[in-house]
Design an enzyme around this catalytic site. Structure first.
Site, short mmCIF file in Angstrom:
data_model
loop_
_atom_site.label_atom_id
_atom_site.label_comp_id
_atom_site.label_asym_id
_atom_site.label_seq_id
_atom_site.Cartn_x
_atom_site.Cartn_y
_atom_site.Cartn_z
NE ARG A 35 3.05 -1.40 18.93
CZ ARG A 35 2.17 -1.50 17.95
NH1 ARG A 35 0.89 -1.71 18.21
NH2 ARG A 35 2.55 -1.35 16.70
CE LYS A 198 2.27 -2.30 -5.19
NZ LYS A 198 0.83 -2.08 -5.05
N GLY A 354 8.53 -1.36 9.06
CA GLY A 354 8.18 -2.72 9.46
C GLY A 354 9.11 -3.81 8.96
N GLY A 377 4.34 3.53 10.61
CA GLY A 377 3.78 4.61 9.79
C GLY A 377 4.29 5.98 10.21
#
Ligand code: AMP
Length: 396
Positions: A35, A198, A354, A377
């Site tokens: 990063r 999920k 991810g 996210g």
């Protein structure tokens, strides 16, 4: 889209929101510099123009006050090495000392501010705190895509104090350009491959994509909620019974919108969640009790292959099975290879989220796909169709 290429920073102080939320070991050394390295181009452009750079970030989850282990000063040795200059440090990100240090910056100099989250006002999006930060720079640059989905003081609220003087850095610019290419201007056929554990975590993305894609390929643990919704037997596979109706609605919506929804026809099943489990392959809707589906089967892989190789735009989020366990990684690996092959043949491929990024890295295919998004996210919310506060604040 307003980016740092649009202006010269000569004589200006750029206040740059970066994402330096990096892992540190017990000696406070940075163990993964990805990063930080990614910000080099943005900082260099500003310094080369004859400007100076003020870097601000959060690190970890401090409780709302200073904590040694979350101090950004631990990054200084690496930053000095990377930028090849001594980076100055403000022990408080706002207040007299920060203002003095920022005001004294000469062209080519860099100042790092202490962890923004030492003030709880940062995450609260406090306007007063954002205004104090804004005093430090002449131009606001947001280059922290990983926090673009947060309406925090330094990521969004601060932009109002820089009318006409706010823009995206190269990291943000790249992310937006690539994701928008897929979501707004896809070459057809456009195929989205959505997997992962999920349905609940992906349903908004699926619904948003139904208006855009030609093919929607479903895999991973979430496939079993769809299969059960169609009346299939799924044994002990992962399922979200609260989502059965939503799965049916989604299938109906896909039919109405003319989207080709591909649900796996066979599955690799096992008698336990382990590499040593007994394995078998069955039709996806005929899994015996006591067995669980942990990967897509070879018939499914062959079906997906035709679709993926026939696509001009591919979006992939989420693994096809439990790829962390070698016995159940085949589906994910094969899909990764197909996406790379399609890219070789001229398709544009974007990998985000991810675990699909982890899969692409595991099979060393990073350079064989068009773009790998770094913002977990933030990327997911973008795919859900949500306007990210960090982007909106610059565009407004
Ligand atoms: P997500 O974060 O929702 O993208 O989910 C990623 C996780 O889903 C990975 O850790 C996979 O191991 C897991 N996963 C994929 N397929 C299955 C499956 N059939 N059963 C249980 N977990 C799965």
């Amino acid at each position: 889209m307003k980016t740092i290429d649009d202006i010269s920073f000569a004589g200006k102080r750029a206040l740059i929101r970066v994402d330096y939320n990096v892992p540190l070991n017990e000696k406070y050394e940075v163990t993964d510099t990805t990063r930080i390295d990614a910000t080099l181009a943005t900082v260099n452009k500003i310094l080369k123009d004859g400007g100076s750079a003020i870097l601000m970030s959060h690190l970890g989850r401090p409780k709302g006050g200073p904590e040694e282990k979350y101090s950004l000063k631990h990054l200084l040795p690496y930053l000095n090495e990377l930028f090849g200059t001594e980076v100055k440090f403000a022990v408080d990100c706002i207040g007299e000392s920060a203002v003095t240090l920022a005001a004294g910056l000469k062209p080519g100099e860099i100042l790092l501010l202490e962890n923004l989250r030492f003030y709880k006002e940062e995450e609260k999006g406090d306007v007063g705190f954002a205004e104090k930060l804004s005093k430090l720079g002449d131009i606001y640059v947001n280059d922290a895509f990983g926090t673009a989905h947060r309406a925090h003081a330094s990521t969004a609220v601060i932009a109002q104090f820089f009318p006409g003087r706010k823009m995206f850095g190269y990291i943000m610019g790249n992310e937006i350009r690539n994701i928008s290419k897929v979501m707004n201007y896809p070459r057809k056929p456009f195929t989205a491959i959505i997997g992962g554990a999920k349905v609940s975590g992906k349903i908004q993305i699926i619904r948003n994509l139904l208006d855009k894609v030609d093919n929607l390929v479903i895999g991973g643990g979430m496939m079993f909620t769809f299969i059960k919704a169609m009346g299939g037997k799924i044994g002990n596979s992962l399922v979200e019974d609260d989502f059965l109706q939503l799965a049916r609605d989604t299938m109906e919506e896909a039919r109405k919108k003319g989207v080709n929804l591909l649900i796996p026809v066979d599955a690799v099943i096992a008698d336990s969640f382990s590499n040593e489990a007994q394995k078998d392959v069955t039709a996806a809707g005929e899994i015996p009790d006591g067995w669980l589906g942990l990967d897509i089967g070879s018939r499914t892989i062959a079906q997906f292959r035709d679709i993926i190789l026939g696509s001009k735009t591919i979006l992939w989020n989420g693994p096809m099975g439990v790829f962390e366990i070698p016995s159940f990684e085949t589906g994910t690996r094969e899909i990764a290879l197909m996406v790379a092959e399609a890219t070789q043949n001229g398709a544009f491929s974007l990998i985000g989220g991810g675990d699909s990024v982890a899969a692409i890295n595991k099979y060393k295919l990073e350079s064989k796909v068009s773009y790998v998004s770094t913002g977990g996210g933030a990327m997911l919310e973008y795919l859900e169709g949500i306007e990210l506060p960090g982007i909106e604040a610059i565009n407004r």
